[in-house]
Each structure stands twice: as C-alpha cells, then as structure tokens.
Write an enzyme that holds these catalytic residues in place. Structure first.
Site, PDB file in Angstrom:
ATOM      1  N   ASP A  78     -62.474 -50.143  15.088  1.00  0.00           N
ATOM      2  CA  ASP A  78     -62.384 -51.399  15.799  1.00  0.00           C
ATOM      3  C   ASP A  78     -63.388 -51.671  16.647  1.00  0.00           C
ATOM      4  O   ASP A  78     -64.207 -52.296  17.033  1.00  0.00           O
ATOM      5  CB  ASP A  78     -61.245 -52.018  16.043  1.00  0.00           C
ATOM      6  CG  ASP A  78     -60.467 -52.676  15.011  1.00  0.00           C
ATOM      7  OD1 ASP A  78     -60.641 -52.095  13.912  1.00  0.00           O
ATOM      8  OD2 ASP A  78     -59.503 -53.401  15.225  1.00  0.00           O
ATOM      9  N   CYS A 119     -55.067 -45.665  14.114  1.00  0.00           N
ATOM     10  CA  CYS A 119     -55.633 -46.861  14.685  1.00  0.00           C
ATOM     11  C   CYS A 119     -55.431 -48.009  13.981  1.00  0.00           C
ATOM     12  O   CYS A 119     -54.785 -47.976  12.960  1.00  0.00           O
ATOM     13  CB  CYS A 119     -57.245 -46.444  14.712  1.00  0.00           C
ATOM     14  SG  CYS A 119     -57.618 -45.238  16.033  1.00  0.00           S
ATOM     15  N   ASP A 120     -55.983 -49.088  14.439  1.00  0.00           N
ATOM     16  CA  ASP A 120     -55.675 -50.285  14.258  1.00  0.00           C
ATOM     17  C   ASP A 120     -55.168 -50.860  13.129  1.00  0.00           C
ATOM     18  O   ASP A 120     -53.775 -51.243  12.790  1.00  0.00           O
ATOM     19  CB  ASP A 120     -56.905 -51.263  14.804  1.00  0.00           C
ATOM     20  CG  ASP A 120     -57.065 -51.360  16.394  1.00  0.00           C
ATOM     21  OD1 ASP A 120     -57.324 -50.105  16.497  1.00  0.00           O
ATOM     22  OD2 ASP A 120     -57.239 -52.140  16.963  1.00  0.00           O
ATOM     23  N   LYS A 121     -55.753 -51.095  11.892  1.00  0.00           N
ATOM     24  CA  LYS A 121     -55.381 -51.578  10.756  1.00  0.00           C
ATOM     25  C   LYS A 121     -54.835 -50.432   9.840  1.00  0.00           C
ATOM     26  O   LYS A 121     -54.106 -50.868   8.821  1.00  0.00           O
ATOM     27  CB  LYS A 121     -56.637 -52.383  10.016  1.00  0.00           C
ATOM     28  CG  LYS A 121     -57.371 -53.358  10.975  1.00  0.00           C
ATOM     29  CD  LYS A 121     -56.264 -54.325  11.460  1.00  0.00           C
ATOM     30  CE  LYS A 121     -56.883 -54.865  12.801  1.00  0.00           C
ATOM     31  NZ  LYS A 121     -57.386 -54.170  13.841  1.00  0.00           N
ATOM     32  N   CYS A 191     -57.455 -45.284  21.332  1.00  0.00           N
ATOM     33  CA  CYS A 191     -57.746 -45.571  22.655  1.00  0.00           C
ATOM     34  C   CYS A 191     -56.721 -45.779  24.241  1.00  0.00           C
ATOM     35  O   CYS A 191     -55.604 -46.396  23.401  1.00  0.00           O
ATOM     36  CB  CYS A 191     -58.794 -46.982  22.740  1.00  0.00           C
ATOM     37  SG  CYS A 191     -60.167 -46.672  21.964  1.00  0.00           S
ATOM     38  N   GLU A 442     -61.671 -59.557  15.689  1.00  0.00           N
ATOM     39  CA  GLU A 442     -61.300 -59.403  17.062  1.00  0.00           C
ATOM     40  C   GLU A 442     -62.444 -59.655  17.940  1.00  0.00           C
ATOM     41  O   GLU A 442     -63.592 -59.439  17.525  1.00  0.00           O
ATOM     42  CB  GLU A 442     -60.686 -57.972  17.242  1.00  0.00           C
ATOM     43  CG  GLU A 442     -59.401 -57.543  16.871  1.00  0.00           C
ATOM     44  CD  GLU A 442     -59.010 -56.220  17.507  1.00  0.00           C
ATOM     45  OE1 GLU A 442     -57.875 -55.894  17.252  1.00  0.00           O
ATOM     46  OE2 GLU A 442     -59.790 -55.479  18.123  1.00  0.00           O
ATOM     47  N   SER A 468     -58.704 -58.585  20.969  1.00  0.00           N
ATOM     48  CA  SER A 468     -58.306 -57.193  20.961  1.00  0.00           C
ATOM     49  C   SER A 468     -57.023 -56.794  21.620  1.00  0.00           C
ATOM     50  O   SER A 468     -56.691 -57.480  22.627  1.00  0.00           O
ATOM     51  CB  SER A 468     -59.502 -56.377  21.365  1.00  0.00           C
ATOM     52  OG  SER A 468     -59.064 -55.193  21.676  1.00  0.00           O
TER      53      SER A 468
END
Length: 566
Positions: A78, A119-121, A191, A442, A468
């Site tokens: 992202d 990570c995110d998705k 992160c 985002e 985000s």
C-alpha cells in the site's frame, strides 16, 4: 485423508507420477498434504522475508509428521501504491487473494492450510479464504517492522508522508527529507505502527486463528522463527482433531476481535475487513454493533499514529494476550471461544503474563473510556462513516466547518500542498468509494499533508474512500452511500457547512432538504473512470463500504445485487 483424492488408488497412478516428477518420496505421499500459502515477494517490505518464515513453518510440519507443499499468492504494498493508480488495486486485491487460495486448495486436495501473510489486504484476503474453505487453518504473519531513528526520534512510514507537508510548510529542508527517508523503515516487517497490517495481525490473534505473539513479535526476532515452527507443528494437531475455522470464527469470536480493536485503537480499515470475513460464514456485523462495543470497551493503548508507542513496545508489555487479559477483568471478552491453540480463550489467558502497564493501561484507568473507532451517521452518511476517534484531537471532536469539495484525491492533495486549505475547512473528497474509485483507494497523502502542515487540529477530511491506518486527525472515511451511487456526499457544494459531532456519532450536511432535493434532481449520472480490466469487473460487483465492500458469494446474492450493466 482429504488428499487421498489426488494420491490414493489405481486411478491415481498418473497423479502420483506428477508428484514423483517434483522429487516427492512415496513416504511423503503417505502423510497429510499441508498447503503452505505464502505471499512472499520482493516488492513489499513486510513480505520480503516470508521465504524464511515458510521454511520454518515447513520444518514444523515435517517435525509433526506432515508433508508441506508451498504455493504463492499476490500482494500489493500500500505504501508504494499510495497516491496513484496502483492504490485502486489494493482493496480489490483482497478478493483475488481469497479466490486464488480457494482455487489452489480445491484443485489440489490439501488436508490443511497454513497462511503466511503480513500486510494490509493480504491478511483479510487469507482470512476470507480460510473461512470459506473450512479446512484446518492457521494464520502466521511476518511480524512488525522496528521503528526507525532520525535525530534520536522514533520514525516510521507515516513520518515520511507527513514530512512532505513539513517541507511544503518550510519546516523541513529537502536535504533533511532525503536523510530521513533512509532511516524511517530500517528493515523488513509490517510498517511500525498500529496501521492496517499490524491491526489485522493483532486482530487475527484475538479472533483465535493465530497463535499468541502473531501480531507483535518483531519481524527480525528469532522468536518469530520459533513461532513459525510452532505453527507448523500446531497445524498437524488441528488436522488430527479436525478443528476448522468455522468452529473458531463464531459471532462471539468476531466480537472479541472488535473489542481488542477498540482497546488497541486500530485502523479504520478493520471495519471493512472483519465484516468481509464474517460474510464468508454468513455472519452479519453491522456498524451499529461497532458503536455499541465502542461505548463499553475502553481504549487501553495509544499507539502510533495516535501516540508515540510502536508495536515492539506493545510486545514488550505483554502483547495481545496481555490486552485480552486486561479486558477479561471487566468481562469484556467471550472467554469460551475456541482458538488454534486447541484451547479456549480462558485457557490461553491463564498462561498470559500481566502487563506492566507501560503501554497497556489498566482497564480501570484507560486512555479513553470509549474504544478507538466510532461510526458516524447523519444526512451526509445515512449508511455510516468511520473515524479513528482515538487519534482525533479534542478540539476536532465537535466542529462546524466549511466544505472544500474535490472530485478526486489528487485535486485535494494539490490544494492542501498549495496552501489553499485553511483552518476551519473540511476537505471533502468524493467519487473514491468502492465503485467510484474504483477500488476505494486509501488516502494517506492528503491526511499526512494536512498533519505535516500543522493543520490536523484545525482541518477535517471526509471521503467515501478510505484512509490509511497510519492516518491521524479528524479523518472520516467510508461515507456510505458513496457519491457514485448518488449518496448525499455527491450533493455537497463548495462553502456548505458540515457539522461533525464524534461524541454524538453525527455527521450532518447543514443544508435544507428542499435544496438537497433540487441538487439531487440536477445530479449527473456517474460515469466509471475505468472501463476495462479487473477494476471494471470489480466495480460492477462490489457492495458498499458499509457492508464490507464484498462480492456476492451465493446465487441468491447475485440475484439481489445491483449490478451496473453499463
């Protein structure tokens, strides 16, 4: 064994020959075949080291008598995708990840699955697949990145995005920015803050589908490798006992996850992802439930971007088990839920150490009496809008602001960095929802630009897109219905007054209904920005943000879906 369908009997001689072509030994085919779903790649810092996690998981599987077989899936970074066309593919990749795992697992007859993610998705995509497939499953993440150090101050990716605004405001030189960018992200991992990736990894632990430590053990720690080996051993136990995700992912487990979400002050994106995972099991999580939980579950942690503590600090203070143990002291958890340890939450918490309250506040003395996330309703967001209230300054909790309207993110960023946004403004960014984006991108760039220019205590942002997990300030996203569906956010005009009242959960456009009806009649039909490829297909199927931005899963869902046939 389920895998017998690809390896047992006279008719499977051709199948076995293909296994032998890859070097498998006949004894390996006598054992359960454990799929190792690995999202390792060389474009995401949180995934660059997942090859090592996979080797450790496979070692654990072999130790416990299974045959591990690794296959891959995609992942979007992202941070690298932020602020351009790439971000429109981020949320949309969640559905591809879930579908690709389903394809591989069903095509090859695996007995159980270990999902390696970070990570995110990718985390919610794998959770959706686990829920859908109903095979014994465990999630293991690659762990959080350590915070960086710049001039003896802890920094992270969000620090870099905010630094752009500081340069534009003359508070930081470009030479200092160049030095800082080499320090902010010191190595592999998700992160270093309670951004979306770490939020989802912590919540997966609270859901019961990951072992204790999954959300907080640093990526670079040897403890992470030992945890991966334990996961490989544990998946064999789950297979033997036939403990599957639908036994773990009950409605009560989702309530536990949301309760931990509130206590941690997690990313607003969790409000998209948890309903999407629950949707796979036919469990409905509505936005009113989130407000109800937020009203009674206090915020126990103030983690970056809301505060100065990072995930490594949370881990040192006991991690997610310590948070859950604290919540259980006020009966804020369902402790009879089953987990992938093979035990119930109450059994796991008996072995959890107490927090030293360096990061995790006592439940009787929280940072805030309410949870970290709030859902706002009103004539601007009849279907709801989401804000990380735990990261909003007290001055911005209740404000009446003047609308500055932008039909896209880039216009808004240019206006902010160009000094055109002033104290008392609310930046309205629309046509960036699941359909309008498409992909509901985002928007860390505009929020961090506002923060970097020192306006985060005077300016709010409202969007039908997403913010985000690294966002702080009065950033209100997921406005539903979105502009592309003719939602009220499409009717806002430059200079309109908007009232934000987070304590009362209200978001109101202060324009008479007669005037709004006039604007509604003049509103032009939405024209998709992208007319071919995956995103064109995505926008025709995706639901609203209020229901998790999901695809229909069953035949009756498709018959009821409002599909854009243009």
């Amino acid at each position: 064994m389920r895998s017998d369908v690809v390896k047992k009997g006279l008719e499977r001689a051709p199948h076995r020959s293909l296994f032998y072509a890859m070097g498998y030994h006949p004894l390996e085919l006598e054992r359960p075949l454990i799929g190792i779903v690995n999202s390792h790649n060389e474009i995401i810092p949180g995934h660059i080291h997942l090859d090592k996690i996979a080797e450790a998981v496979k070692a654990g599987v072999r130790l416990a008598g299974g045959t591990p077989i690794e296959f891959s899936t995609i992942g979007v970074c992202d941070g690298i995708a932020m602020g351009h066309l790439g971000m429109r593919y981020s949320l949309a990749s969640r559905e591809l990840i879930a579908d690709s795992v389903e394809v591989m697992a069903q095509a090859h007859g695996f007995d159980a699955l270990v999902f390696i993610t970070n990570c995110d998705k990718i985390v919610p995509g794998m959770l959706m697949a686990a829920a859908r497939l109903k095979l014994p499953s465990i999630i293991i993440s690659g762990g959080p990145m350590l915070a960086g150090d710049y001039n003896n101050q802890a920094v992270d990716l969000n620090s870099m995005f905010e630094a752009i605004g500081r340069v534009k405001a003359g508070k930081l030189s470009e030479e200092e920015l160049a030095e800082m960018e080499k320090c902010a992200c010191p190595g592999c991992g998700a992160c270093a803050g309670m951004f979306t990736a770490n939020s989802m990894n912590c919540i997966t632990e609270a859901l019961g589908l990951a072992l204790p430590g999954n959300g907080t053990i640093p990526a670079v720690a040897a403890e992470r490798i030992r945890l991966a080996k334990e996961v490989g051993i544990k998946i064999m136990e789950l297979w033997q006992k036939q403990i599957t995700p639908e036994q773990i992912l009950t409605r009560e487990a989702f309530i536990n996850a949301l309760s931990v979400d509130m206590a941690l002050g997690c990313s607003t994106n969790t409000v998209l992802h948890l309903p999407a995972v629950a949707h796979e099991l036919g469990i409905k999580l509505d936005l009113n439930m989130i407000n109800e939980l937020s009203s009674r579950v206090p915020q126990l942690c103030l983690l970056s971007p809301a505060g100065s503590n990072r995930i490594q600090d949370l881990h040192a203070d006991g991690g997610i088990p310590a948070v859950m143990k604290e919540l259980s002291k006020k009966d804020l958890l369902h402790t009879n839920c089953l987990t992938v340890t093979g035990q119930k939450v109450e059994d796991n918490l008996k072995n959890a150490r107490e927090s030293r309250h360096r990061v995790i506040h006592p439940v009787q003395q929280p940072y805030r009496p309410e949870g970290g996330i709030a859902v706002l309703f009103g004539n601007l967001a009849p279907g709801g809008a989401v804000v990380k209230q735990g990261a909003v300054d007290e001055k911005m909790q209740k404000r009446r602001l003047k609308a500055r309207v932008f039909d896209g993110e880039q216009e808004a960023v240019e206006a902010i960095l160009g000094g055109k946004i002033k104290a008392g403004d609310v930046v309205v960014i629309r046509y960036e929802g699941p359909k309008g984006g498409p992909g509901m991108p985002e928007m860390l760039s505009p929020t961090s630009a506002v923060a970097g220019m020192g306006l985060d205590k005077e300016v709010a942002l409202i969007t039908d897109g997403r913010f985000s997990g690294a966002t702080r300030g009065a950033s209100i996203g997921h406005v539903s219905p979105e502009a592309a569906e003719g939602g009220p956010i499409a009717l806002v005009e430059e200079g309109d007054l908007i009232e934000i009242d987070i304590p009362q959960r209200k978001l109101e456009l202060l324009v008479e209904e007669e005037e709004l009806e006039k604007r509604r009649r003049l509103l032009k039909a939405f024209k998709p920005k992208i007319k071919s490829g995956y995103l064109a297909r995505y926008l025709r199927q995706v639901s609203s943000a209020g229901s998790g931005a999901v695809f229909p899963q069953k035949e009756e869902d498709f018959s009821e879906a409002e599909v854009d046939k243009s």
